[in-house]
Structures are given as structure tokens and as C-alpha cells.
Design a protein around this motif. Sequence first.
Motif, PDB file in Angstrom:
ATOM      1  N   LEU A   1      34.079  39.357   2.630  1.00 24.16           N
ATOM      2  CA  LEU A   1      32.728  39.224   3.184  1.00 24.16           C
ATOM      3  C   LEU A   1      31.638  39.603   2.188  1.00 24.16           C
ATOM      4  O   LEU A   1      30.468  39.273   2.390  1.00 24.16           O
ATOM      5  CB  LEU A   1      32.596  40.088   4.440  1.00 24.16           C
ATOM      6  CG  LEU A   1      33.458  39.656   5.634  1.00 24.16           C
ATOM      7  CD1 LEU A   1      33.444  40.727   6.715  1.00 24.16           C
ATOM      8  CD2 LEU A   1      32.982  38.323   6.196  1.00 24.16           C
ATOM      9  N   SER A   2      31.999  40.309   1.134  1.00 27.63           N
ATOM     10  CA  SER A   2      31.002  40.738   0.144  1.00 27.63           C
ATOM     11  C   SER A   2      31.120  39.975  -1.174  1.00 27.63           C
ATOM     12  O   SER A   2      30.447  40.294  -2.142  1.00 27.63           O
ATOM     13  CB  SER A   2      31.145  42.242  -0.131  1.00 27.63           C
ATOM     14  OG  SER A   2      32.435  42.541  -0.629  1.00 27.63           O
ATOM     15  N   THR A   3      31.994  38.966  -1.199  1.00 23.23           N
ATOM     16  CA  THR A   3      32.186  38.176  -2.420  1.00 23.23           C
ATOM     17  C   THR A   3      31.287  36.945  -2.398  1.00 23.23           C
ATOM     18  O   THR A   3      31.243  36.219  -1.409  1.00 23.23           O
ATOM     19  CB  THR A   3      33.658  37.733  -2.557  1.00 23.23           C
ATOM     20  OG1 THR A   3      34.479  38.902  -2.663  1.00 23.23           O
ATOM     21  CG2 THR A   3      33.852  36.868  -3.796  1.00 23.23           C
ATOM     22  N   VAL A   4      30.566  36.738  -3.493  1.00 22.70           N
ATOM     23  CA  VAL A   4      29.668  35.588  -3.608  1.00 22.70           C
ATOM     24  C   VAL A   4      30.494  34.350  -3.954  1.00 22.70           C
ATOM     25  O   VAL A   4      31.267  34.361  -4.902  1.00 22.70           O
ATOM     26  CB  VAL A   4      28.604  35.827  -4.694  1.00 22.70           C
ATOM     27  CG1 VAL A   4      27.735  34.589  -4.860  1.00 22.70           C
ATOM     28  CG2 VAL A   4      27.770  37.042  -4.342  1.00 22.70           C
ATOM     29  N   LYS A   5      30.336  33.276  -3.162  1.00 23.52           N
ATOM     30  CA  LYS A   5      31.120  32.062  -3.415  1.00 23.52           C
ATOM     31  C   LYS A   5      30.345  31.045  -4.245  1.00 23.52           C
ATOM     32  O   LYS A   5      30.894  30.397  -5.110  1.00 23.52           O
ATOM     33  CB  LYS A   5      31.576  31.435  -2.095  1.00 23.52           C
ATOM     34  CG  LYS A   5      30.459  31.114  -1.110  1.00 23.52           C
ATOM     35  CD  LYS A   5      31.032  30.525   0.168  1.00 23.52           C
ATOM     36  CE  LYS A   5      29.933  30.274   1.196  1.00 23.52           C
ATOM     37  NZ  LYS A   5      30.456  29.673   2.426  1.00 23.52           N
ATOM     38  N   ALA A   6      29.085  30.855  -3.956  1.00 14.75           N
ATOM     39  CA  ALA A   6      28.291  29.857  -4.705  1.00 14.75           C
ATOM     40  C   ALA A   6      26.824  30.031  -4.375  1.00 14.75           C
ATOM     41  O   ALA A   6      26.475  30.330  -3.240  1.00 14.75           O
ATOM     42  CB  ALA A   6      28.739  28.443  -4.350  1.00 14.75           C
ATOM     43  N   LYS A   7      25.970  29.853  -5.376  1.00 13.80           N
ATOM     44  CA  LYS A   7      24.522  29.896  -5.179  1.00 13.80           C
ATOM     45  C   LYS A   7      24.064  31.153  -4.435  1.00 13.80           C
ATOM     46  O   LYS A   7      23.199  31.113  -3.581  1.00 13.80           O
ATOM     47  CB  LYS A   7      24.057  28.643  -4.425  1.00 13.80           C
ATOM     48  CG  LYS A   7      24.302  27.350  -5.185  1.00 13.80           C
ATOM     49  CD  LYS A   7      23.784  26.145  -4.420  1.00 13.80           C
ATOM     50  CE  LYS A   7      24.035  24.856  -5.199  1.00 13.80           C
ATOM     51  NZ  LYS A   7      23.537  23.673  -4.473  1.00 13.80           N
ATOM     52  N   GLY A   8      24.690  32.257  -4.750  1.00 13.20           N
ATOM     53  CA  GLY A   8      24.272  33.515  -4.142  1.00 13.20           C
ATOM     54  C   GLY A   8      24.656  33.658  -2.693  1.00 13.20           C
ATOM     55  O   GLY A   8      24.029  34.410  -1.962  1.00 13.20           O
TER      56      GLY A   8
ATOM     57  N   ASN B   1      20.507  31.103   4.420  1.00 16.56           N
ATOM     58  CA  ASN B   1      20.165  32.362   5.070  1.00 16.56           C
ATOM     59  C   ASN B   1      21.009  33.560   4.653  1.00 16.56           C
ATOM     60  O   ASN B   1      20.620  34.690   4.880  1.00 16.56           O
ATOM     61  CB  ASN B   1      20.292  32.203   6.597  1.00 16.56           C
ATOM     62  CG  ASN B   1      19.354  31.128   7.108  1.00 16.56           C
ATOM     63  OD1 ASN B   1      18.292  30.925   6.552  1.00 16.56           O
ATOM     64  ND2 ASN B   1      19.765  30.434   8.150  1.00 16.56           N
ATOM     65  N   THR B   2      22.204  33.342   4.088  1.00 17.24           N
ATOM     66  CA  THR B   2      23.068  34.466   3.770  1.00 17.24           C
ATOM     67  C   THR B   2      22.571  35.176   2.519  1.00 17.24           C
ATOM     68  O   THR B   2      22.358  34.550   1.485  1.00 17.24           O
ATOM     69  CB  THR B   2      24.510  33.990   3.529  1.00 17.24           C
ATOM     70  OG1 THR B   2      24.920  33.266   4.672  1.00 17.24           O
ATOM     71  CG2 THR B   2      25.436  35.171   3.295  1.00 17.24           C
ATOM     72  N   PRO B   3      22.376  36.498   2.567  1.00 23.00           N
ATOM     73  CA  PRO B   3      21.882  37.232   1.406  1.00 23.00           C
ATOM     74  C   PRO B   3      22.934  37.356   0.322  1.00 23.00           C
ATOM     75  O   PRO B   3      24.121  37.240   0.586  1.00 23.00           O
ATOM     76  CB  PRO B   3      21.529  38.609   2.003  1.00 23.00           C
ATOM     77  CG  PRO B   3      22.409  38.723   3.201  1.00 23.00           C
ATOM     78  CD  PRO B   3      22.577  37.342   3.739  1.00 23.00           C
ATOM     79  N   LEU B   4      22.475  37.608  -0.875  1.00 23.04           N
ATOM     80  CA  LEU B   4      23.381  37.759  -2.005  1.00 23.04           C
ATOM     81  C   LEU B   4      24.289  38.956  -1.808  1.00 23.04           C
ATOM     82  O   LEU B   4      25.469  38.913  -2.083  1.00 23.04           O
ATOM     83  CB  LEU B   4      22.565  37.908  -3.299  1.00 23.04           C
ATOM     84  CG  LEU B   4      23.347  38.213  -4.570  1.00 23.04           C
ATOM     85  CD1 LEU B   4      24.306  37.064  -4.849  1.00 23.04           C
ATOM     86  CD2 LEU B   4      22.419  38.417  -5.747  1.00 23.04           C
ATOM     87  N   THR B   5      23.744  40.051  -1.342  1.00 25.51           N
ATOM     88  CA  THR B   5      24.539  41.252  -1.096  1.00 25.51           C
ATOM     89  C   THR B   5      24.606  41.512   0.387  1.00 25.51           C
ATOM     90  O   THR B   5      23.694  41.187   1.130  1.00 25.51           O
ATOM     91  CB  THR B   5      23.897  42.476  -1.792  1.00 25.51           C
ATOM     92  OG1 THR B   5      22.549  42.600  -1.337  1.00 25.51           O
ATOM     93  CG2 THR B   5      23.908  42.295  -3.291  1.00 25.51           C
TER      94      THR B   5
END
Length: 362
Positions: free
Chosen positions: A195-202, A157-161
Amino acid sequence: MNNVAYANFGANQQPVERRVVDIDDGYTKVANELLEAIASADLTARQLKIMLAYMRKTYGFNKKSDRIADEQISAITGISRQNVNKAKKELLEMNCLFRNGNQIGINKEVSAWHFSKSLQVSNLVSNLETKKVSKLETVRVSKSETHKRHYLNTKENTPLTPQGGDSDLAQECLDFYNQTTDSRCSSTAPFEKALSTVKAKGVCYSAEEVKLVTEWAFKVWKNKPSPNNLCRMTRFDTYLSDALKWNDCTERNPAPCPHDELVNLWNAKFPERAVESHEWNKSRPAYRGMERVWNGKTNNGAWREVKHFATVFDLIRKSKLCDGLHEKTWLTLDWILDAKNWAKVYEQARREYKQSKQGVMA
């Protein structure tokens, strides 16, 4: 043939702790007109509970406004943090609450309050949203399970941005940091970065993960972590992995820290430096210091127990450190539990004990 049913009405009855409130335990001074305005206001049940919670967190401490995290309001009302945040924004739009920088409080100009039907309607839950909530989610779960569920949900559910409201989440993380570490930092920039850093799979890191890492680092690291060190994104994956293990009690004492019992042990050995039990609470840095020591291991690799603390306090009392104790006003339980002092004091006390034992044997 007689069909008789016997019912044991008292078998499942459990004793209920009698709870009596008293103003001696604290009270909130509120203007009668303000209470009447709230009572007559067109608020939903959720908004009403949140208004009362903000009143408790401000007027209850003789303050007009304060920096109050959504999590604190959630703890009082039992409403989820997300719904607290939503209702708070509604109350701000209705001028029932006011914001002053990072602080929030009750707007005493009740004539400025206004109520929009659209806001009240938006507070209702649609049938579609209701169906999404499984019965499993209503069962009480452990902290570790909560983090695992949140992690699985954010994968989908978490968006990429980041999508709006991240400044509020960053402020919430900052407030949690300040409350946990007893700090007064004002910049939300490190937490906004996390909170705005992508960790994995978007997927971006969540506020719950940032707060878990904050709590873990403060209780496990030997010194107070800075927001920049916590949110060092090249290492955050490792931090989060360690924090999840720690939260599962795999790397901390499985028994909860018995604060009262340990304080009583100290008072018995050091009556001239006795600690008032009602003053020993979570807002005291030494409270967390005691938990940090409790969650460490002895030299033999075993988890610390009450009898270990009793031995340590006894060795400290017999050590040269306590010579002329009446002149050493700084020598207190708070000082000993400080991360900079505990290991040195403990080692010195053990060393002196071994030396005295060898002297007796010689």
C-alpha cells in the motif's frame, strides 16, 4: 372525438419471490437492555445500521468480538467501505464499539457511551461533495469496470506517500487474505509495503488492487500464496495485470461454477461419500477447489462443462482408486478437489480407461 387513454397496469409487473425469515435459519441472542440502549442512542442512520451489523457479526456467532473487515459490514449494510470505516471510527470514539487487538465488538457498558454533536455533524455531506458524484456512479457496474474506474481515479487522487489510515487498510487486506485463503496470518507488514509502494506517476497501489491480486492468486495458482509472495513488489505489476484480465473473465470459464449440479453428480456416483448440500458453502476449502477446477481447461483446450465433470466422476468411480472404497475413508470429494490431488487422480483415471479400452480392442 373521444380521447381515451388505456393503461395496462399489469404488463410490467414481475413475480416477486416470497421471502420468509425463521429462527431455524439462525438467530442473534441480544440483551433487551442493549437493544433499548441502541434504540435510544443519538446515532445517525448510518451509525445505527453499522451497530446492528456488528451485532450480527459478533453475537450472531455467539462471540463478544471478532476480526471483522469493513468489507463484510459494507456487504450487510450496503454502505461503501470508506463510509463504514469512517462511521466505525466514530462509534469507537463514542465507546459504542470497542477494539481488542485486531478484534472489534459492541461495548456492553452502555453507561460509557457518549455522543458528540461534532461527530454527528461530520457525517453530513457537503453540497460540494455531492456535486462530485455523477449519475453514472449510481448505476450498477461490473467488478472489472469498478477496478478500471478505481484505477483511473487513483491516478489523479492517490498521494505519493500514504496519508493516515493505512494501518486500517493493511488490516483490511490481511482480513481479506485470511478469509479468502482460510488462513490465520497476523502480520500486516507485507500489505503495508504494497500500500505504500509507488507503482507509476507517483501513485501507490490501492487496497482494492491488493485484494484483487489476492483473490486471483488463490484461485489461479496451484498452491496457497503467502502474503510475502503476493506482495513481492518487483512482480506486483505483472500480478495486477494478470488479475485484471482474469477478473474480466478473459482467462477463466465464462460460465459460473454450478456447484449444486456438480455436487449432485458426485452424490449420484458416490452415494457412500455423499456431500450434504447445506454443508457445501464458501467457507469450505473444496468449494473454492471446485471453482479452481471449473475455471481450468480440458486437455483439448476447452472450458470445462458439467458433462466433463460427469465423465471424470464416472472414470474415477471405475478406476482402481476406488477398489476397497469402504476402507478408504479419506477418499472424498474434498480430497479429490484438493490442488495436490486433482491432476493425479484425473490422469490415473483416464490412463486406466485407455488401457482397458486397448485391452478390449486387442
